[in-house]
Design an enzyme around this catalytic site. Sequence first.
Site, PDB file in Angstrom:
ATOM      1  N   CYS A   1      61.334  55.832  89.539  1.00  0.00           N
ATOM      2  CA  CYS A   1      60.760  57.144  90.359  1.00  0.00           C
ATOM      3  C   CYS A   1      61.504  58.400  89.898  1.00  0.00           C
ATOM      4  O   CYS A   1      61.343  59.547  89.960  1.00  0.00           O
ATOM      5  CB  CYS A   1      62.554  56.436  91.493  1.00  0.00           C
TER       6      CYS A   1
ATOM      7  N   HIS B   1      58.896  59.382 100.009  1.00  0.00           N
ATOM      8  CA  HIS B   1      59.297  58.939  98.907  1.00  0.00           C
ATOM      9  C   HIS B   1      58.159  58.522  97.837  1.00  0.00           C
ATOM     10  O   HIS B   1      57.552  57.166  96.974  1.00  0.00           O
ATOM     11  CB  HIS B   1      60.480  58.250  98.423  1.00  0.00           C
TER      12      HIS B   1
END
Length: 389
Positions: A85, A336
Amino acid sequence: MTSTAIAGWAHTRFGKSDSPDLEDLLAEAATGAIAHAGIDPNEIDAVFVGNFNNGFTRQDFPSSLPMQAVPELRFKPATRYENACASGSAAIHAARDFIAAGRGRIALVLGGEKMTACPKEQVGENLLGACYRREEGDIQAGFAGVFGRIAESYFQRFGDQSDALAAIAAKNHRNGVDNPYAQMRRDLGFEFCRRESEKNPIVAGPLKRTDCSLVSDGAASIILTDEDTARALPQAVRFRAAAHVNDFLPLSRRDPTRFEAGERAWAQALAAAGLTLDDLSFVETHDCFTIAELIEYEAMGLVPRGQGARAVLEGITAPDGRLPVNRSGGLKSKGHPVGATGVSMHVMAAMQLTGTAGDMQLPRADLAGIYNMGGAGVANYVSILDRLN
């Protein structure tokens, strides 16, 4: 070492995109950032692309994709960077090193992900690639299950934090209303986030749906230059410092209630900038799950260990608080798209520092802190930014 600055940026709307694939998202972000910086694309010396993928799309070689939209990039070096991420921040750090080494003056940095075309049942499996599969690969509910276990450990050690987690979710959703790029622009309120319901069911451990970030498509881009070049351009945001610290991948090798490598990254960046946390105007932090933001309050030194709840319940992290956190809505509301997140955070910070954040604009925006995390506190990136022009 040559200092670096962000001289232009662009950001797509996050959410379920009509764009058929990652290429279109990267094209929109690339052309937007080049135009915003006011540079000729021929001036770009290299391209850096942050992209996790791990099965979200079949196109797993994205570094040259921007060249279709910007043919002037042909024959320039282009590389894909992956650190879960934090892939977007990995690309930014590589571009900073490229410029600091004197290999070029101007870099195009992109982060992007196309996630929503992937079958829902596969999304969790893909994200589990960012954990230690030997020990954590069979956890139910995918990566939410990993953070569900972290939340359970934190609750066992420091007590039930359900009120604080709901307050974090409500804060970030309220902030996201003001962000035109956010995937979910709805003020859900504390009561909805706090209460388990048919629309807000338990996902993993104590985490409800409102405690989990969104599955998203999107891209963001920055133009990174040396400081001298940036001073001649319309707007520029300087890196005062940047730090990157990695930790063990297995949770079993670490205290799951503490992001120790994140603490070190924050300490290194603040020391390099000659600042303390009290000097910062605001922070964009990695709230992939509300328990992550809670622990990150402690990692950055805002409150002592075990007292993360204070930061949100006492209003410290509210837009009018001592240190506003995630005025953009964070991953919780903004969305996200994994590879885009680190670059998106830098765009949001640059907008605040240049007074161009619109309805998100904070009255004081002089120094920004950014924390982008890959995995469960494994890859930890901190940037400290201020305005140059």
